[in-house]
Scaffold this active site. Structure first.
Site, PDB file in Angstrom:
ATOM      1  CG  LEU A 252      37.226  35.283  36.766  1.00 59.63           C
ATOM      2  CD1 LEU A 252      37.083  36.506  35.875  1.00 59.63           C
ATOM      3  CD2 LEU A 252      35.996  35.124  37.650  1.00 59.63           C
ATOM      4  CE1 TYR A 253      44.933  32.564  40.428  1.00 59.32           C
ATOM      5  CE2 TYR A 253      45.802  31.284  38.588  1.00 59.32           C
ATOM      6  CZ  TYR A 253      45.986  31.923  39.803  1.00 59.32           C
ATOM      7  OH  TYR A 253      47.235  31.927  40.389  1.00 59.32           O
TER       8      TYR A 253
END
Length: 441
Positions: A252-253
């Protein structure tokens, strides 16, 4: 924890992650048929209820097993700002002191890269104003120590959040920044599995908020901002080039950083903002982030604790393109110096504007096991290695930067190998924390 701020100079001088913003409570319809006393009683209870919600229901950005959350860091505005004295400090810090110098707003200034970049800009005579929310994703006392270091060189760090649009507008009103170095972000690949909202809040909403303020500024500043090598995700072609596909994020980062690059393209296209994205490759060095492997490996080796050494499937090597902080700083300053002016005014585009993305790496991937071997020699302590399979938490097997574009555009060329860089880091670590045996960090 033992803190020694009297460490040697720039070897020991250096993203701060953004903080999750509580949702604003809904407006409550006014009751018209109660007596004045009833109204007073009712709104008193509402006010008390909002206080309870504000302090106890706001999501935290603290990772698991972190220090207890400080309630003061849960609010969007972490400290008061404004007034003649405050404005004077802002102007003084941002004042240019060299011919053809820049006036730079550095977000995430108390973070690892932000502190080093701010100090380097100030040393060469640029005006520098920092902005940081000092959240507790990792030990805030380290950020406060970095802040103290910068303040001794005349750099003021405003305590506030990039999602506080009123604060950002005020900063641009007080000082017409020529450039913005946007380093504030929620960092860390693995923590995204614990607190995904903090990544969206800081890396996407925070970036949009900053660009909104910059697009309406007059004149518009040129913006350099931190993307990440993680955008290459599952890409298997090496070395990674800016021309490679980046549509397969592994975390997700990485997805939020990729989203940031697309958002930058949009604001460049519509509003004429000059935007340069920098894809950092595993930055390390003095005053670094405690959540990075080289940092907690050092801590745990000194404490005699086991450290995890990950390997990929079929016993494949996990390697990183470790890049020393001084080399990253050179790249950041090179990007700022070659950034062209934005072309918009008052939110309206008047012509094509510069849009760039650069890799900033070391071009020499090193197996993580070799990193541990170097630390063992420097610390004179044998590590207790615990070999484990690479978990499915967003980590990738390897990173490797092709830096030819940055070299061509502004002469970027890293000069610090891992052995030399880790030696400088260990020297700082022992100076700051002591031998590690008494370190409660």
């Amino acid at each position: 924890m033992i803190m020694k701020l009297s460490s040697s100079h720039m070897d020991n001088i250096p993203s701060t992650p953004g903080k999750f913003k509580m949702d604003k409570s809904p407006y409550i319809h006014r009751f018209r048929h109660y007596s004045s006393l009833a109204k007073l009683t009712f709104w008193s209870f509402v006010f008390l209820g909002l206080i309870v919600v504000f302090f106890f229901k706001s999501p935290s950005t603290s990772p698991p097993n972190s220090m207890p959350s400080d309630l003061s860091r849960r609010s969007l505005k972490t400290s008061s700002w404004g007034g003649p004295a405050w404005e004077k400090r802002v102007r003084s810090s941002a004042r240019i002191r060299s011919q053809n110098g820049l006036s730079v707003l550095v977000t995430g200034a108390a973070g690892f890269v932000g502190t080093h970049v701010s100090a380097a800009l100030k040393r060469r005579g640029d005006g520098v104003l920092g902005l940081d929310n000092f959240n507790n994703y990792y030990d805030p006392t380290l950020k406060r120590a970095r802040q103290a270091l910068l303040e001794r060189s005349g750099i003021y760090i405003v305590e506030g959040d990039i999602n506080d649009i009123a604060l950002l507008q005020k900063l641009f009103e007080v000082n017409p920044f020529t450039h913005v170095m946007h380093l504030a972000a929620q960092a860390g690949v693995r923590y995204a599995m614990e607190n995904p909202n903090s990544y969206v809040h800081s890396n996407i909403a925070g970036l949009v908020n900053l660009l909104e303020v910059c697009k309406n500024a007059n004149p518009q500043p040129a913006i350099v901002w931190a993307s990440s090598s993680s955008v290459y995700g599952l890409n298997s072609k090496v070395p990674f080039s800016e021309k490679d596909r980046t549509d397969q994020p592994a975390s997700l980062y990485a997805a939020t950083k990729k989203a940031g690059e697309e958002i930058a393209h949009t604001y460049n296209h519509i509003y004429g903002l000059s935007l340069t994205g920098l894809r950092f490759f595993t930055v390390y060095g003095p005053w670094g982030r405690p959540d990075m492997a080289y940092f907690f490996f050092t801590r745990d080796i000194l404490k005699g604790k086991s450290i995890p050494i990950f390997e990929a499937s079929n016993h494949g090597t996990v390697a990183r393109d470790f890049t020393y902080i001084d080399d990253i700083v050179k790249g950041c300053l090179g990007a700022l110096d070659t950034a062209e002016k934005s072309t918009g005014s008052g939110g309206k585009k008047k012509g094509p504007a510069q849009l760039r993305v650069f890799n900033l790496g070391n071009t020499s991937p090193v197996p993580v096991s070799d990193l541990v071997s170097i630390l063992e020699k420097l610390l004179k302590v044998k590590a207790k290695r615990m070999v484990m399979k690479l978990p499915r938490n967003g980590d990738v097997q390897f990173t490797h930067a092709n830096i030819s574009f940055a070299e061509r555009e502004f002469g970027y060329k890293p000069t610090t190998d891992l052995q030399t860089g880790l030696k400088k880091f260990v020297r700082w670590y022992v100076s700051y924390y002591g031998s590690g045996k008494k370190n409660s960090h």
